[in-house]
Design a protein around this motif. Structure first.
Motif, mmCIF file in Angstrom:
data_model
loop_
_atom_site.group_PDB
_atom_site.id
_atom_site.type_symbol
_atom_site.label_atom_id
_atom_site.label_comp_id
_atom_site.label_asym_id
_atom_site.label_seq_id
_atom_site.Cartn_x
_atom_site.Cartn_y
_atom_site.Cartn_z
ATOM 1 N N PHE A 90 0.866 -1.175 0.000
ATOM 2 C CA PHE A 90 0.000 0.000 0.000
ATOM 3 C C PHE A 90 0.903 1.226 0.000
ATOM 4 O O PHE A 90 1.915 1.262 0.696
ATOM 5 N N ASN A 91 0.528 2.231 -0.752
ATOM 6 C CA ASN A 91 1.193 3.540 -0.763
ATOM 7 C C ASN A 91 2.717 3.465 -0.928
ATOM 8 O O ASN A 91 3.456 4.096 -0.168
ATOM 9 N N PRO A 92 3.211 2.700 -1.908
ATOM 10 C CA PRO A 92 4.667 2.656 -2.096
ATOM 11 C C PRO A 92 5.174 4.012 -2.573
ATOM 12 O O PRO A 92 4.495 4.694 -3.335
ATOM 13 N N LYS A 93 6.347 4.372 -2.075
ATOM 14 C CA LYS A 93 6.897 5.685 -2.423
ATOM 15 C C LYS A 93 8.413 5.582 -2.503
ATOM 16 O O LYS A 93 9.048 5.052 -1.594
ATOM 17 N N ILE A 94 8.977 6.080 -3.599
ATOM 18 C CA ILE A 94 10.438 6.106 -3.730
ATOM 19 C C ILE A 94 10.935 7.272 -2.880
ATOM 20 O O ILE A 94 10.509 8.408 -3.078
ATOM 21 N N ILE A 95 11.800 6.971 -1.904
ATOM 22 C CA ILE A 95 12.281 8.029 -1.017
ATOM 23 C C ILE A 95 13.691 8.498 -1.385
ATOM 24 O O ILE A 95 14.108 9.575 -0.977
ATOM 25 N N SER A 96 14.413 7.681 -2.147
ATOM 26 C CA SER A 96 15.701 8.145 -2.677
ATOM 27 C C SER A 96 16.069 7.284 -3.879
ATOM 28 O O SER A 96 15.560 6.171 -4.037
ATOM 29 N N HIS A 97 16.943 7.820 -4.732
ATOM 30 C CA HIS A 97 17.376 7.085 -5.915
ATOM 31 C C HIS A 97 18.767 7.540 -6.327
ATOM 32 O O HIS A 97 19.215 8.621 -5.956
ATOM 33 N N GLY A 119 12.231 -0.310 -27.476
ATOM 34 C CA GLY A 119 12.901 0.902 -27.025
ATOM 35 C C GLY A 119 13.406 0.756 -25.604
ATOM 36 O O GLY A 119 12.885 -0.052 -24.831
ATOM 37 N N TYR A 120 14.445 1.509 -25.307
ATOM 38 C CA TYR A 120 15.028 1.477 -23.966
ATOM 39 C C TYR A 120 14.303 2.476 -23.069
ATOM 40 O O TYR A 120 14.011 3.601 -23.478
ATOM 41 N N VAL A 121 14.030 2.029 -21.857
ATOM 42 C CA VAL A 121 13.317 2.847 -20.878
ATOM 43 C C VAL A 121 14.295 3.207 -19.761
ATOM 44 O O VAL A 121 14.660 2.339 -18.964
ATOM 45 N N PRO A 122 14.766 4.463 -19.710
ATOM 46 C CA PRO A 122 15.716 4.823 -18.654
ATOM 47 C C PRO A 122 15.043 4.801 -17.284
ATOM 48 O O PRO A 122 13.945 5.330 -17.115
ATOM 49 N N ARG A 123 15.703 4.161 -16.339
ATOM 50 C CA ARG A 123 15.226 4.067 -14.955
ATOM 51 C C ARG A 123 16.397 4.392 -14.034
ATOM 52 O O ARG A 123 17.545 4.345 -14.442
ATOM 53 N N TYR A 124 16.090 4.664 -12.754
ATOM 54 C CA TYR A 124 17.166 4.821 -11.780
ATOM 55 C C TYR A 124 17.785 3.455 -11.536
ATOM 56 O O TYR A 124 17.079 2.454 -11.422
ATOM 57 N N ALA A 125 19.124 3.399 -11.443
ATOM 58 C CA ALA A 125 19.809 2.127 -11.237
ATOM 59 C C ALA A 125 19.532 1.561 -9.839
ATOM 60 O O ALA A 125 19.424 0.351 -9.663
ATOM 61 N N ARG A 126 19.411 2.451 -8.858
ATOM 62 C CA ARG A 126 19.149 2.012 -7.468
ATOM 63 C C ARG A 126 18.082 2.918 -6.865
ATOM 64 O O ARG A 126 18.109 4.132 -7.068
ATOM 65 N N ILE A 127 17.176 2.304 -6.135
ATOM 66 C CA ILE A 127 16.139 3.085 -5.448
ATOM 67 C C ILE A 127 15.961 2.567 -4.021
ATOM 68 O O ILE A 127 16.278 1.417 -3.721
ATOM 69 N N THR A 128 15.468 3.439 -3.170
ATOM 70 C CA THR A 128 15.007 3.036 -1.845
ATOM 71 C C THR A 128 13.541 3.431 -1.797
ATOM 72 O O THR A 128 13.187 4.549 -2.173
ATOM 73 N N LEU A 129 12.707 2.487 -1.375
ATOM 74 C CA LEU A 129 11.295 2.818 -1.301
ATOM 75 C C LEU A 129 10.709 2.361 0.015
ATOM 76 O O LEU A 129 11.260 1.489 0.684
ATOM 77 N N LYS A 130 9.598 3.002 0.367
ATOM 78 C CA LYS A 130 8.852 2.639 1.566
ATOM 79 C C LYS A 130 7.443 2.279 1.151
ATOM 80 O O LYS A 130 6.915 2.823 0.176
ATOM 81 N N GLY A 131 6.830 1.383 1.899
ATOM 82 C CA GLY A 131 5.443 1.021 1.653
ATOM 83 C C GLY A 131 4.932 0.235 2.845
ATOM 84 O O GLY A 131 5.691 -0.102 3.750
#
Length: 184
Positions: A90-97, A119-131
């Motif tokens: 529930f309510n996942p949120k990326i808090i840093s990347h 096609g290539y989809v750029p994403r953050y290589a590392r994330i921290t998330l809370k949920g």
């Protein structure tokens, strides 16, 4: 049990809307919906069940994809070391990347998109998330590789963003400079 019939397709207006926060503690109905999202991704990866019910295999699913505009996602996948990431949040949120980017070499797909979009989809290589889990526990996850990409893809659904929005439409397969290419 959710099937492909329950998943709305590209072009449906709900896929472009921002989903609402789920109030805590969640209602029984919200818990059931979140549980059904996780059940779908697990079932879709089981060859017998997916064949029996015509499920397209997926590693993640967000509530807006079943036309429920609430911030809920489910992910079920293994990383390159075999570690299982099975979460219904529930309510996942990326808090840093990270500043560094990554992308899937094979490109991304989506259960709500019935065609391949190269096609290539750029994403953050590392994330921290809370949920918050189904049992009400707040979790903090540090992710990289395929799990980081999958969680970003699902959280995008909560914000009305589709994976192909990020693709360079002039040159979809131009390697993303300085990014890590991830094989699936």
């Amino acid at each position: 049990m959710l099937t492909m019939e329950d998943i709305i397709r590209d072009g449906h207006p709900s896929l472009r809307k921002v989903a609402a926060e789920v109030s805590m503690p969640p209602s029984e109905e919200d818990k059931q919906i979140l549980n059904s999202l996780l059940e779908y991704v697990i079932n879709s990866q089981n060859p017998e069940i997916s064949a029996q019910y015509g499920l397209r295999p997926g590693i993640g699913l967000a509530a807006p994809q079943i036309n429920v505009l609430k911030r809920m996602i489910a992910v079920h996948l293994r990383d390159d070391t075999g570690t299982l990431y099975s979460y219904a949040l529930f309510n996942p949120k990326i808090i840093s990347h990270s500043v560094e980017k990554s992308y899937l070499q094979a490109g991304e797909g989506c259960l709500s998109v019935d065609r391949a979009i190269p096609g290539y989809v750029p994403r953050y290589a590392r994330i921290t998330l809370k949920g918050t889990t189904l049992s009400g526990e707040e979790v903090k996850l540090r992710l990289k590789g395929l799990p980081a990409i999958c969680f970003q893809h699902e959280i995008d659904h909560l914000n009305g963003v589709m994976f192909y929005d990020y693709i360079n439409h002039e040159d979809p397969l131009r390697p993303i400079e300085g990014a890590i290419a991830i094989e699936r």
